[in-house]
Design a protein around this motif. Structure first.
Motif, PDB file in Angstrom:
ATOM      1  N   MET A 151       0.808  -1.215   0.000  1.00 12.27           N
ATOM      2  CA  MET A 151       0.000   0.000   0.000  1.00 12.27           C
ATOM      3  C   MET A 151       0.848   1.276   0.000  1.00 12.27           C
ATOM      4  O   MET A 151       0.424   2.314  -0.496  1.00 12.27           O
ATOM      5  N   SER A 152       2.051   1.209   0.540  1.00 16.12           N
ATOM      6  CA  SER A 152       2.906   2.397   0.551  1.00 16.12           C
ATOM      7  C   SER A 152       3.266   2.810  -0.879  1.00 16.12           C
ATOM      8  O   SER A 152       3.282   4.000  -1.212  1.00 16.12           O
ATOM      9  N   SER A 153       3.565   1.833  -1.758  1.00 20.13           N
ATOM     10  CA  SER A 153       3.879   2.144  -3.161  1.00 20.13           C
ATOM     11  C   SER A 153       2.646   2.654  -3.879  1.00 20.13           C
ATOM     12  O   SER A 153       2.731   3.577  -4.717  1.00 20.13           O
ATOM     13  N   ILE A 154       1.487   2.066  -3.579  1.00 21.58           N
ATOM     14  CA  ILE A 154       0.242   2.529  -4.190  1.00 21.58           C
ATOM     15  C   ILE A 154      -0.028   3.983  -3.800  1.00 21.58           C
ATOM     16  O   ILE A 154      -0.421   4.808  -4.622  1.00 21.58           O
ATOM     17  N   ARG A 155       0.226   4.301  -2.523  1.00 22.93           N
ATOM     18  CA  ARG A 155       0.012   5.670  -2.055  1.00 22.93           C
ATOM     19  C   ARG A 155       0.960   6.637  -2.788  1.00 22.93           C
ATOM     20  O   ARG A 155       0.566   7.728  -3.194  1.00 22.93           O
ATOM     21  N   ARG A 156       2.198   6.219  -2.966  1.00 21.85           N
ATOM     22  CA  ARG A 156       3.150   7.059  -3.703  1.00 21.85           C
ATOM     23  C   ARG A 156       2.702   7.251  -5.149  1.00 21.85           C
ATOM     24  O   ARG A 156       2.810   8.348  -5.717  1.00 21.85           O
ATOM     25  N   ALA A 157       2.170   6.192  -5.751  1.00 26.10           N
ATOM     26  CA  ALA A 157       1.698   6.268  -7.138  1.00 26.10           C
ATOM     27  C   ALA A 157       0.532   7.249  -7.260  1.00 26.10           C
ATOM     28  O   ALA A 157       0.476   8.062  -8.195  1.00 26.10           O
ATOM     29  N   MET A 158      -0.383   7.205  -6.304  1.00 22.10           N
ATOM     30  CA  MET A 158      -1.526   8.127  -6.334  1.00 22.10           C
ATOM     31  C   MET A 158      -1.056   9.568  -6.166  1.00 22.10           C
ATOM     32  O   MET A 158      -1.574  10.481  -6.803  1.00 22.10           O
ATOM     33  N   ASN A 159      -0.043   9.775  -5.334  1.00 24.19           N
ATOM     34  CA  ASN A 159       0.507  11.118  -5.149  1.00 24.19           C
ATOM     35  C   ASN A 159       1.215  11.623  -6.407  1.00 24.19           C
ATOM     36  O   ASN A 159       1.351  12.830  -6.605  1.00 24.19           O
ATOM     37  N   GLN A 160       1.684  10.690  -7.243  1.00 23.50           N
ATOM     38  CA  GLN A 160       2.369  11.064  -8.483  1.00 23.50           C
ATOM     39  C   GLN A 160       1.405  11.250  -9.646  1.00 23.50           C
ATOM     40  O   GLN A 160       1.842  11.494 -10.775  1.00 23.50           O
ATOM     41  N   GLY A 161       0.119  11.120  -9.387  1.00 19.49           N
ATOM     42  CA  GLY A 161      -0.858  11.409 -10.438  1.00 19.49           C
ATOM     43  C   GLY A 161      -1.594  10.219 -10.995  1.00 19.49           C
ATOM     44  O   GLY A 161      -2.339  10.365 -11.973  1.00 19.49           O
ATOM     45  N   ALA A 162      -1.420   9.027 -10.407  1.00 17.31           N
ATOM     46  CA  ALA A 162      -2.199   7.875 -10.870  1.00 17.31           C
ATOM     47  C   ALA A 162      -3.681   8.159 -10.672  1.00 17.31           C
ATOM     48  O   ALA A 162      -4.096   8.747  -9.670  1.00 17.31           O
ATOM     49  N   PHE A 163      -4.502   7.748 -11.628  1.00 17.68           N
ATOM     50  CA  PHE A 163      -5.939   8.002 -11.566  1.00 17.68           C
ATOM     51  C   PHE A 163      -6.633   7.058 -10.596  1.00 17.68           C
ATOM     52  O   PHE A 163      -7.561   7.435  -9.888  1.00 17.68           O
ATOM     53  N   ASP A 164      -6.171   5.810 -10.554  1.00 22.05           N
ATOM     54  CA  ASP A 164      -6.802   4.801  -9.683  1.00 22.05           C
ATOM     55  C   ASP A 164      -5.799   3.672  -9.478  1.00 22.05           C
ATOM     56  O   ASP A 164      -4.705   3.672 -10.035  1.00 22.05           O
ATOM     57  N   PHE A 165      -6.181   2.690  -8.655  1.00 24.05           N
ATOM     58  CA  PHE A 165      -5.297   1.550  -8.422  1.00 24.05           C
ATOM     59  C   PHE A 165      -6.121   0.268  -8.310  1.00 24.05           C
ATOM     60  O   PHE A 165      -7.315   0.285  -7.996  1.00 24.05           O
ATOM     61  N   LEU A 166      -5.449  -0.834  -8.599  1.00 23.21           N
ATOM     62  CA  LEU A 166      -6.027  -2.177  -8.454  1.00 23.21           C
ATOM     63  C   LEU A 166      -5.042  -3.027  -7.672  1.00 23.21           C
ATOM     64  O   LEU A 166      -3.826  -2.878  -7.821  1.00 23.21           O
ATOM     65  N   THR A 167      -5.572  -3.924  -6.867  1.00 30.88           N
ATOM     66  CA  THR A 167      -4.692  -4.816  -6.117  1.00 30.88           C
ATOM     67  C   THR A 167      -4.649  -6.182  -6.790  1.00 30.88           C
ATOM     68  O   THR A 167      -5.606  -6.619  -7.420  1.00 30.88           O
ATOM     69  N   LYS A 168      -3.498  -6.818  -6.672  1.00 32.44           N
ATOM     70  CA  LYS A 168      -3.317  -8.165  -7.206  1.00 32.44           C
ATOM     71  C   LYS A 168      -3.586  -9.194  -6.115  1.00 32.44           C
ATOM     72  O   LYS A 168      -3.283  -8.932  -4.940  1.00 32.44           O
ATOM     73  N   PRO A 169      -4.107 -10.357  -6.503  1.00 37.87           N
ATOM     74  CA  PRO A 169      -4.496 -10.781  -7.854  1.00 37.87           C
ATOM     75  C   PRO A 169      -5.680  -9.973  -8.376  1.00 37.87           C
ATOM     76  O   PRO A 169      -6.531  -9.548  -7.602  1.00 37.87           O
ATOM     77  N   ILE A 170      -5.686  -9.766  -9.690  1.00 39.48           N
ATOM     78  CA  ILE A 170      -6.664  -8.872 -10.302  1.00 39.48           C
ATOM     79  C   ILE A 170      -8.052  -9.489 -10.272  1.00 39.48           C
ATOM     80  O   ILE A 170      -8.256 -10.640 -10.650  1.00 39.48           O
ATOM     81  N   ASP A 171      -9.020  -8.706  -9.832  1.00 41.77           N
ATOM     82  CA  ASP A 171     -10.437  -9.037  -9.959  1.00 41.77           C
ATOM     83  C   ASP A 171     -10.881  -8.442 -11.303  1.00 41.77           C
ATOM     84  O   ASP A 171     -10.968  -7.224 -11.458  1.00 41.77           O
ATOM     85  N   PHE A 172     -11.168  -9.295 -12.273  1.00 40.03           N
ATOM     86  CA  PHE A 172     -11.416  -8.810 -13.634  1.00 40.03           C
ATOM     87  C   PHE A 172     -12.729  -8.041 -13.758  1.00 40.03           C
ATOM     88  O   PHE A 172     -12.867  -7.208 -14.656  1.00 40.03           O
ATOM     89  N   GLN A 173     -13.674  -8.317 -12.896  1.00 38.14           N
ATOM     90  CA  GLN A 173     -14.894  -7.516 -12.911  1.00 38.14           C
ATOM     91  C   GLN A 173     -14.569  -6.084 -12.446  1.00 38.14           C
ATOM     92  O   GLN A 173     -15.047  -5.106 -13.026  1.00 38.14           O
ATOM     93  N   ASP A 174     -13.745  -5.997 -11.410  1.00 41.78           N
ATOM     94  CA  ASP A 174     -13.298  -4.685 -10.924  1.00 41.78           C
ATOM     95  C   ASP A 174     -12.449  -3.988 -11.984  1.00 41.78           C
ATOM     96  O   ASP A 174     -12.548  -2.766 -12.174  1.00 41.78           O
ATOM     97  N   LEU A 175     -11.625  -4.765 -12.710  1.00 37.87           N
ATOM     98  CA  LEU A 175     -10.801  -4.195 -13.767  1.00 37.87           C
ATOM     99  C   LEU A 175     -11.666  -3.581 -14.867  1.00 37.87           C
ATOM    100  O   LEU A 175     -11.396  -2.465 -15.330  1.00 37.87           O
ATOM    101  N   GLU A 176     -12.721  -4.289 -15.260  1.00 36.25           N
ATOM    102  CA  GLU A 176     -13.596  -3.771 -16.315  1.00 36.25           C
ATOM    103  C   GLU A 176     -14.265  -2.467 -15.888  1.00 36.25           C
ATOM    104  O   GLU A 176     -14.343  -1.516 -16.661  1.00 36.25           O
ATOM    105  N   LEU A 177     -14.738  -2.412 -14.649  1.00 37.46           N
ATOM    106  CA  LEU A 177     -15.363  -1.185 -14.135  1.00 37.46           C
ATOM    107  C   LEU A 177     -14.355  -0.030 -14.078  1.00 37.46           C
ATOM    108  O   LEU A 177     -14.669   1.108 -14.410  1.00 37.46           O
TER     109      LEU A 177
END
Length: 333
Positions: free
Chosen positions: A92-118
């Motif tokens: 989560m620390s890397s995800i938080r850094r990514a969001m601070n750098q301008g990432a629009f959203d995040f997904l956690t692995k393993p990928i939930d493909f229904q969540d990915l489509e949304l």
């Protein structure tokens, strides 16, 4: 319909197979077009090649260039895209850094493909909104440019545009480059305007603008542009002329065009033009300011008008003496 391009950046080969399988129908229907890169270096190379991408879906932990570094590089690209990062829930620390750098959203692995489509749908909607805003801004800027630099009646460039173009030519001096400025004033326009009204006067100005443009199109050897300075005054810039004789031929063709009657509301209206000519190089005289070029062409035009209707004059420095004397007499009264 152009498919949305989604660049997936991940070093797991299995993820590509799963995405192609999960979104098979949308790929076949040309709704989505997935591109794949094994790391940030390959992804950046693709993006910099000019390919238009709507969305980047990137893992954070990758060899060569990780997702966080890639995110930092995306801001330098001139295209509206959104980035979504993927990483393990425990990171989560890397995800938080990514969001601070301008990432629009995040997904956690393993990928939930229904969540990915949304997430893909939501991200693409955001990208579309950005593009619509950019298009509206561009249209607004173009509208402002037209107001600032183009005449609303004739659609011709206006005085501001003309002065700016002359300034560009003056700032790029060339010993062998010769260009001419024609200052055109319609004869009898005030009489026509007062006699028939502003609607007829405006129609005449519009037709004059069209004839001036047509005159230049028939002289491809001397590229030029027509501008409306205001009222019944027009100007023409002839670039890259050979000599004054060539300019005079063009001026005579313009006057011939303007001598033909104008058909306006079942009336034939006759109007000629007085034309003043100046060149950027007159013997030892060189122009430093665009206003000076236009001023001297104006002085030459008044000298032509003083000789009668439908005349032209080439500017001579001695013309400024009577012009200045007339101004002194006028101000002394």
């Amino acid at each position: 319909m152009t498919p949305a391009k989604i660049l997936v950046v991940d070093d797991e080969v299995e993820l590509e197979r799963l995405i192609r399988q999960r979104f098979r129908k949308k790929i076949q229907a040309q709704e989505f077009d997935f591109l794949f890169a094994a790391d940030g270096v390959e992804a950046l190379r693709r993006l910099q090649s000019g390919i238009q991408v709507d969305m980047v879906l990137t893992d954070i932990n990758m060899p060569k260039m990780d997702g966080l570094t890639l995110l930092g590089q995306l801001s330098g690209l001139r295209q509206p895209l959104r980035a979504v990062v993927m990483s393990a829930y425990s990171d989560m620390s890397s995800i938080r850094r990514a969001m601070n750098q301008g990432a629009f959203d995040f997904l956690t692995k393993p990928i939930d493909f229904q969540d990915l489509e949304l997430t893909i749908q939501k991200t693409l909607q955001s990208v579309q909104a950005i593009r619509e805003q950019q298009q509206q801004l561009q249209q607004a800027q173009q509208a402002l440019m037209r107001v600032a630099y183009y005449d609303s009646l004739t659609g011709l460039p206006n005085r501001s545009w003309f002065i700016q173009r002359l300034a560009q030519l003056i700032e790029q001096p060339s010993a062998n480059r010769l260009y001419a400025v024609l200052f055109i004033d319609l004869d009898r326009f005030k009489l026509i305007n007062d006699s028939f009204g502003h609607v007829i006067g405006d129609a005449l100005l519009t037709q004059v603008a069209q004839r001036l443009q047509h005159s230049l199109q028939s002289c491809p050897q001397s590229p030029g542009v027509v501008a409306r300075l205001g009222g019944d005054e027009f100007a023409i810039l002839l670039e890259d002329v050979k000599n004054i004789a060539e300019v005079i031929v063009i001026v005579q063709q313009i006057q011939t065009q303007l001598e033909r009657p104008f058909q306006i509301e079942e009336m034939e209206i006759y109007s000629q033009a007085s034309i003043g000519i100046t060149l950027n190089s007159l013997g030892l005289k060189r122009y430093d300011r665009p206003e000076e070029l236009l001023r001297d062409a104006d002085v030459a035009m008044y000298c032509a008008k003083a000789q009668g209707k439908g005349r032209f004059q080439v500017f001579d420095p001695t013309m400024q003496i009577p012009a200045k004397s007339a101004l002194f007499v006028k101000e002394s009264r």
